[in-house]
Design a protein around this motif. Structure first.
Motif, PDB file in Angstrom:
ATOM      1  N   TRP A 249      11.735  26.051  -1.840  1.00  0.00           N
ATOM      2  CA  TRP A 249      11.413  25.158  -2.963  1.00  0.00           C
ATOM      3  C   TRP A 249      11.970  23.678  -2.872  1.00  0.00           C
ATOM      4  N   ASP A 250      11.500  22.701  -3.077  1.00  0.00           N
ATOM      5  CA  ASP A 250      11.930  21.384  -2.885  1.00  0.00           C
ATOM      6  C   ASP A 250      13.265  21.118  -4.046  1.00  0.00           C
ATOM      7  N   SER A 251      13.304  21.695  -4.995  1.00  0.00           N
ATOM      8  CA  SER A 251      14.195  21.538  -6.101  1.00  0.00           C
ATOM      9  C   SER A 251      15.515  22.089  -6.021  1.00  0.00           C
TER      10      SER A 251
ATOM     11  N   THR B  45      12.196  17.335  -6.752  1.00  0.00           N
ATOM     12  CA  THR B  45      13.520  17.610  -6.312  1.00  0.00           C
ATOM     13  C   THR B  45      14.430  17.741  -7.487  1.00  0.00           C
ATOM     14  N   SER B  46      15.786  18.051  -7.395  1.00  0.00           N
ATOM     15  CA  SER B  46      16.589  17.949  -8.530  1.00  0.00           C
ATOM     16  C   SER B  46      16.921  16.620  -9.053  1.00  0.00           C
ATOM     17  N   ARG B  47      16.560  15.701  -8.301  1.00  0.00           N
ATOM     18  CA  ARG B  47      16.772  14.208  -8.425  1.00  0.00           C
ATOM     19  C   ARG B  47      16.025  13.312  -8.931  1.00  0.00           C
ATOM     20  N   PHE B  48      14.662  13.642  -8.274  1.00  0.00           N
ATOM     21  CA  PHE B  48      13.745  12.509  -8.360  1.00  0.00           C
ATOM     22  C   PHE B  48      12.429  13.446  -7.923  1.00  0.00           C
ATOM     23  N   GLN B  49      11.075  12.652  -8.373  1.00  0.00           N
ATOM     24  CA  GLN B  49       9.767  13.041  -8.136  1.00  0.00           C
ATOM     25  C   GLN B  49       9.111  12.190  -7.280  1.00  0.00           C
ATOM     26  N   VAL B  50       8.073  12.640  -6.802  1.00  0.00           N
ATOM     27  CA  VAL B  50       7.301  11.857  -5.700  1.00  0.00           C
ATOM     28  C   VAL B  50       5.699  11.999  -6.370  1.00  0.00           C
ATOM     29  N   ARG B  51       5.142  11.218  -6.903  1.00  0.00           N
ATOM     30  CA  ARG B  51       3.918  11.274  -7.351  1.00  0.00           C
ATOM     31  C   ARG B  51       2.646  10.278  -6.929  1.00  0.00           C
ATOM     32  N   ARG B  52       1.587  10.726  -6.778  1.00  0.00           N
ATOM     33  CA  ARG B  52       0.378  10.135  -6.328  1.00  0.00           C
ATOM     34  C   ARG B  52      -0.366   9.683  -7.622  1.00  0.00           C
ATOM     35  N   TYR B  53      -0.415   8.431  -7.812  1.00  0.00           N
ATOM     36  CA  TYR B  53      -1.291   8.111  -8.969  1.00  0.00           C
ATOM     37  C   TYR B  53      -2.626   7.787  -8.723  1.00  0.00           C
ATOM     38  N   GLU B  54      -3.641   7.923  -9.582  1.00  0.00           N
ATOM     39  CA  GLU B  54      -5.060   7.658  -9.410  1.00  0.00           C
ATOM     40  C   GLU B  54      -5.131   6.096  -9.812  1.00  0.00           C
ATOM     41  N   PRO B  55      -5.867   5.400  -9.335  1.00  0.00           N
ATOM     42  CA  PRO B  55      -6.138   4.155  -9.556  1.00  0.00           C
ATOM     43  C   PRO B  55      -6.051   3.786 -11.094  1.00  0.00           C
ATOM     44  N   PHE B  56      -5.412   2.970 -11.639  1.00  0.00           N
ATOM     45  CA  PHE B  56      -5.380   2.442 -13.168  1.00  0.00           C
ATOM     46  C   PHE B  56      -5.214   1.206 -13.344  1.00  0.00           C
ATOM     47  N   LEU B  57      -5.753   0.629 -14.351  1.00  0.00           N
ATOM     48  CA  LEU B  57      -5.624  -0.846 -15.049  1.00  0.00           C
ATOM     49  C   LEU B  57      -4.377  -0.972 -16.103  1.00  0.00           C
ATOM     50  N   VAL B  58      -3.615  -1.739 -15.572  1.00  0.00           N
ATOM     51  CA  VAL B  58      -2.235  -2.075 -16.693  1.00  0.00           C
ATOM     52  C   VAL B  58      -2.788  -2.950 -17.471  1.00  0.00           C
ATOM     53  N   ALA B  59      -3.118  -4.072 -17.312  1.00  0.00           N
ATOM     54  CA  ALA B  59      -3.577  -5.169 -18.327  1.00  0.00           C
ATOM     55  C   ALA B  59      -4.500  -6.151 -17.544  1.00  0.00           C
ATOM     56  N   GLU B  60      -5.362  -6.722 -18.399  1.00  0.00           N
ATOM     57  CA  GLU B  60      -6.497  -7.521 -18.103  1.00  0.00           C
ATOM     58  C   GLU B  60      -6.555  -8.583 -19.183  1.00  0.00           C
ATOM     59  N   THR B  61      -6.736  -9.961 -18.884  1.00  0.00           N
ATOM     60  CA  THR B  61      -7.113 -11.069 -19.726  1.00  0.00           C
ATOM     61  C   THR B  61      -8.087 -11.987 -19.419  1.00  0.00           C
ATOM     62  N   HIS B  62      -8.985 -12.652 -20.240  1.00  0.00           N
ATOM     63  CA  HIS B  62     -10.228 -13.674 -19.780  1.00  0.00           C
ATOM     64  C   HIS B  62      -9.680 -14.985 -20.153  1.00  0.00           C
ATOM     65  N   LEU B  63      -9.770 -15.949 -19.088  1.00  0.00           N
ATOM     66  CA  LEU B  63      -9.208 -17.354 -19.273  1.00  0.00           C
ATOM     67  C   LEU B  63     -10.646 -18.080 -19.541  1.00  0.00           C
ATOM     68  N   ASP B  64     -11.081 -18.357 -20.897  1.00  0.00           N
ATOM     69  CA  ASP B  64     -12.319 -18.762 -21.309  1.00  0.00           C
ATOM     70  C   ASP B  64     -12.315 -20.325 -21.017  1.00  0.00           C
ATOM     71  N   ASN B  65     -10.983 -20.983 -21.251  1.00  0.00           N
ATOM     72  CA  ASN B  65     -10.981 -22.501 -21.063  1.00  0.00           C
ATOM     73  C   ASN B  65     -10.505 -22.867 -19.898  1.00  0.00           C
ATOM     74  N   LEU B  66     -10.514 -22.287 -18.856  1.00  0.00           N
ATOM     75  CA  LEU B  66      -9.901 -22.685 -17.495  1.00  0.00           C
ATOM     76  C   LEU B  66     -10.564 -23.879 -17.127  1.00  0.00           C
ATOM     77  N   PRO B  67      -9.871 -25.005 -16.899  1.00  0.00           N
ATOM     78  CA  PRO B  67     -10.406 -26.179 -16.509  1.00  0.00           C
ATOM     79  C   PRO B  67     -11.115 -26.108 -14.997  1.00  0.00           C
ATOM     80  N   SER B  68     -11.897 -27.113 -14.603  1.00  0.00           N
ATOM     81  CA  SER B  68     -12.637 -26.820 -13.307  1.00  0.00           C
ATOM     82  C   SER B  68     -11.553 -27.873 -12.211  1.00  0.00           C
ATOM     83  N   MET B  69     -11.636 -27.391 -10.997  1.00  0.00           N
ATOM     84  CA  MET B  69     -10.960 -28.102  -9.984  1.00  0.00           C
ATOM     85  C   MET B  69     -11.223 -29.463 -10.047  1.00  0.00           C
TER      86      MET B  69
END
Length: 280
Positions: A175-177, A216-240
């Motif tokens: 056991w790892d723990s 383990t007794s002190r930490f964990q190793v995890r493998r996360y599936e891809p996920f989205l934290v946050a997003e926003t849309h910039l509607d009024n973004l000026p052109s270059m």
């Protein structure tokens, strides 16, 4: 042909010329158990057949998918004398080994995940896994609102194979723990009951899905599936082009008369100003 005739009739028959169309009556699924073919490498003259460990590894990888389901592992692939050892459990025969699996299925709701499998010795194969077990009596007793323990272990299993018949004759878990892996480990016993007696429950919140690779007794190793934290849309973004024109007019100087400014203006035309985009 002689051996084929013998197996069909159950009697010893004299050697006879080969006849066309003679075949044994096939056995039905109900009259035979699921079995895996044990493969041995074809020996050359004067050598002893060697166990095909690659085939054994493929068998074990598939067989472990049935560890806790209704089909179960293939008992015919275990020697009568099987040494099973983990930090808190010990058996020396296949009956005890199979009893331990049935006991876990009846008391807990175990889920076994295989992460890795490889050959680690001449006749040894080692796996890395995660096992999660929900204590089912808590729900049956109506206590799951306050007490619904989930026991999780990660670790390795080393399987030893009998070179004479290809069957498993040894299964050693770590056991790892914990640090003390020897039976009987009070450290392992304490880790088990610490998880069993936990009275807190995790809130039913939407959380990213992950696979626990190591605990383990002190930490964990995890493998996360891809996920989205946050997003926003910039509607009024000026052109270059608008950004470059604005920058040029506000400076009050002619880009053609100042080479340094020309370079600066060119750089700013490729950069989005966070303030002008409404970003803080």
């Amino acid at each position: 042909m002689h051996s084929l005739l013998s197996s069909c009739s159950g009697k010893t028959l004299p050697t006879a010329p080969r006849k066309q169309g003679l075949a044994c009556k096939p056995r039905t699924a109900s009259s035979m158990k699921r079995a895996s073919v044990v493969a041995f490498a074809q020996p050359s003259a004067g050598t002893v057949a060697r166990l095909d460990m690659q085939e054994r590894m493929e068998f074990l990888k598939e067989d472990l998918t049935h560890l806790f389901d209704d089909q179960g592992v293939d008992e015919s692939q275990y020697d009568d004398v099987v040494t099973f050892l983990d930090p808190i459990t010990k058996y020396n025969n296949v009956q005890g080994y199979m009893f331990n699996i049935r006991m876990l299925k009846s008391v807990f709701s175990p889920v076994f995940e295989l992460h890795d499998i490889k050959q680690t010795g001449e006749y040894d194969i080692t796996t890395r896994w995660t096992m999660t077990m929900k204590f089912m009596p808590a729900k049956a007793l109506g206590l799951s609102r306050w007490w619904n323990p989930v026991i999780t272990f990660t670790g390795t299993s080393t399987y030893g194979f009998n070179p004479n018949n290809g069957r498993i004759n040894r299964h050693i878990d770590t056991w790892d723990s914990i640090q003390n892996q020897k039976f009987f480990s009070f450290e392992a016993f304490g880790d088990f009951w610490k998880q069993m007696l936990q009275t807190y429950t995790t809130p039913a919140l939407e959380t990213p899905q992950y696979t626990l690779l190591r605990r383990t007794s002190r930490f964990q190793v995890r493998r996360y599936e891809p996920f989205l934290v946050a997003e926003t849309h910039l509607d009024n973004l000026p052109s270059m082009s608008t950004t470059a024109t604005s920058s040029s007019s506000s400076s009050g100087s002619d880009p053609q008369e100042n080479g340094t400014y020309q370079s600066s203006s060119s750089s700013s035309s490729n950069t989005i100003n966070p303030a002008s985009a409404g970003m803080r």
